[in-house]
Design a protein around this motif. Structure first.
Motif, short mmCIF file in Angstrom:
data_model
loop_
_atom_site.label_atom_id
_atom_site.label_comp_id
_atom_site.label_asym_id
_atom_site.label_seq_id
_atom_site.Cartn_x
_atom_site.Cartn_y
_atom_site.Cartn_z
N ALA A 14 49.20 89.17 42.72
CA ALA A 14 48.54 89.46 44.43
C ALA A 14 47.65 90.66 43.51
O ALA A 14 46.46 90.44 44.15
CB ALA A 14 49.68 90.63 44.69
N ARG A 19 57.62 88.02 46.49
CA ARG A 19 58.23 89.27 46.92
C ARG A 19 59.69 88.50 47.88
O ARG A 19 59.15 88.33 48.51
CB ARG A 19 57.67 89.98 47.64
CG ARG A 19 56.08 90.06 47.03
CD ARG A 19 55.27 91.26 48.09
NE ARG A 19 54.33 91.32 46.87
CZ ARG A 19 52.80 91.98 47.51
NH1 ARG A 19 52.56 91.71 48.53
NH2 ARG A 19 51.77 92.49 47.04
N GLU A 26 51.44 87.90 47.13
CA GLU A 26 50.81 88.64 47.84
C GLU A 26 50.36 87.32 49.41
O GLU A 26 49.79 86.61 48.58
CB GLU A 26 49.79 89.85 47.73
CG GLU A 26 49.33 90.10 49.30
CD GLU A 26 48.14 91.09 49.06
OE1 GLU A 26 48.58 92.29 49.62
OE2 GLU A 26 47.29 90.52 48.97
N TRP A 27 51.37 87.61 50.25
CA TRP A 27 50.98 86.01 51.36
C TRP A 27 50.61 87.04 52.39
O TRP A 27 51.58 87.32 52.87
CB TRP A 27 52.61 85.34 51.15
CG TRP A 27 51.93 84.02 52.18
CD1 TRP A 27 52.05 84.23 53.48
CD2 TRP A 27 52.11 82.69 51.46
NE1 TRP A 27 52.65 82.82 53.85
CE2 TRP A 27 52.09 81.79 52.19
CE3 TRP A 27 52.32 82.16 50.05
CZ2 TRP A 27 52.25 80.84 52.72
CZ3 TRP A 27 52.40 80.56 49.64
CH2 TRP A 27 52.03 80.51 50.88
N LEU A 28 49.14 86.63 52.99
CA LEU A 28 49.56 87.39 53.98
C LEU A 28 49.47 86.52 55.53
O LEU A 28 48.76 85.07 55.12
CB LEU A 28 47.87 88.55 54.03
CG LEU A 28 47.99 89.09 53.21
CD1 LEU A 28 46.54 89.93 52.51
CD2 LEU A 28 48.94 89.86 53.34
N GLU A 46 59.45 89.16 52.17
CA GLU A 46 58.11 87.87 52.63
C GLU A 46 59.11 87.03 52.47
O GLU A 46 58.69 85.91 51.81
CB GLU A 46 57.04 87.82 51.57
CG GLU A 46 56.43 89.10 51.69
CD GLU A 46 55.21 89.06 50.70
OE1 GLU A 46 54.48 87.82 50.32
OE2 GLU A 46 53.65 90.57 51.28
N SER A 50 56.19 94.22 42.89
CA SER A 50 55.32 93.00 43.34
C SER A 50 53.72 92.80 43.65
O SER A 50 53.70 91.96 43.58
CB SER A 50 55.81 94.41 45.08
OG SER A 50 55.24 95.59 44.91
N ASP A 51 53.51 94.17 42.78
CA ASP A 51 51.63 93.57 42.43
C ASP A 51 51.99 92.76 41.33
O ASP A 51 50.97 92.28 41.51
CB ASP A 51 51.42 94.68 42.39
CG ASP A 51 50.97 95.35 43.65
OD1 ASP A 51 50.69 94.85 44.93
OD2 ASP A 51 51.39 96.35 44.20
#
Length: 332
Positions: free
Chosen positions: A203, A155, A222-224, A158, A217-218
């Motif tokens: 994601a 994304r 996903e990078w948390l 991010e 984006s999904d």
């Protein structure tokens, strides 16, 4: 006679397009974010990012595979095993390894499969294949190919995945030899699956990827935020334990080839081991973070620059999403 597994050669491929930090600094400034501190921690200066729409992890892997065959003088028909490692595989079916086999003109009796342990994949492949070859005299030569293109799946808002990753591939050839002083020594693993939901691609999972209401984006990674302190402490513990169990000390180790995710993390492991920083090869300033191939690009650069020679004890270590890590000790 005692068999062992020798690393015959390693080769690297990367795109020609080199992108400096300035591009990403300006990109995130437009979003009101300052990533200069992040780039300092990761040690980034440049990374190679393909601007060819037809280039992908598979094509890069094939190029690296051809380079290592040419380097070693081994013919593709001599390969008894071809394994492809990637966290961003171009295909799920057929395996990318089948595509590599076809591109190289491999033989019909070759063992061919993909391995996906994300960023630690090539180290895991080295461990698994070395042990397989030790017990299987029918496998004389094995090739490991690793390639990643994670920037493409990131994304753009991010900071860590988008600014950190570079495109590259590495290929390694292993040979089963008799009565050699070189080869596989030992390995260990560490897994903390409590972090299984911090890095996820896609994601929302593949089962949802074709939903019409799914946001773009999904479909990306996903990078948390998450704490990797325990993972990197595990590297220190694993290395010290394996060396002791195999009658070696840190003074016997010539070079460490670790995950190139961040320069800071390599420095932490160096400090924890109370080792000489010169033993830790860092190439992330030029290549960015190339995921699965990163320890082996560092390895290839050390060979190219004359930093290691046959008979030297070397250590590979990396960590993948989830998280899981693998440590392998070899005598080059």
């Amino acid at each position: 006679m005692n068999a062992n597994i020798k690393i015959c050669g390693v080769a690297v491929y990367h795109p020609e397009n080199k992108v400096g930090n300035e591009y990403f600094v300006k990109h995130f400034e437009r979003q009101g974010k300052d990533i200069t501190g992040l780039l300092e921690v990761t040690g980034r200066e440049t990374r190679y990012l393909s601007n060819d729409p037809h280039e992908n992890p598979l094509t890069m892997g094939i190029e690296a595979a051809r380079k290592v065959l040419n380097q070693t003088g081994i013919d593709s028909t001599e390969l008894d095993m071809i394994v492809f490692s990637s966290g961003t595989p171009e295909y799920v079916q057929p395996t990318n390894a089948v595509k590599v086999h076809h591109a190289l003109g491999g033989k019909n009796s070759a063992i061919v499969y993909d391995i996906n342990s994300n960023c630690v994949g090539m180290v895991v492949a080295l461990e698994q294949i070395s042990r397989n070859m030790l017990s299987n005299p029918n496998v004389k030569y094995a090739m490991i190919v690793g390639a990643e293109q994670l920037n493409k799946y990131s994304r753009t808002n991010e900071e860590v995945p988008y600014s950190n990753f570079g495109d590259a591939a590495a290929a390694l050839i292993l040979e089963r030899v008799e009565d050699s002083d070189c080869g596989f020594i030992d390995s260990s693993f560490y897994t903390d699956s409590s972090l299984h939901d911090t890095i996820v691609l896609p994601a929302k999972g593949f089962s949802n990827i074709y939903r019409e209401d799914l946001e773009e984006s999904d479909k990306r990674i996903e990078w948390l935020p998450f704490d990797t302190d325990e993972a990197f402490l595990s590297a220190k513990n694993a290395i010290e334990r394996l060396l002791k169990e195999n009658g070696l000390t840190k003074s016997d180790v010539k070079k460490y080839f670790l995950s190139q995710f961040a320069k800071k993390n390599i420095d932490i492991i160096c400090d924890q081991l109370n080792e000489d920083p010169k033993k830790f090869k860092f190439i992330g300033n030029e290549f960015g973070y190339t995921g699965t191939s990163s320890p082996f690009i560092a390895f290839a650069k050390s060979i190219e620059e004359g930093e290691i020679k046959r008979g030297d004890v070397i250590v590979f270590w990396s960590v993948g999403a989830g998280i899981t890590s693998c440590n392998v000790i070899y005598k080059y």
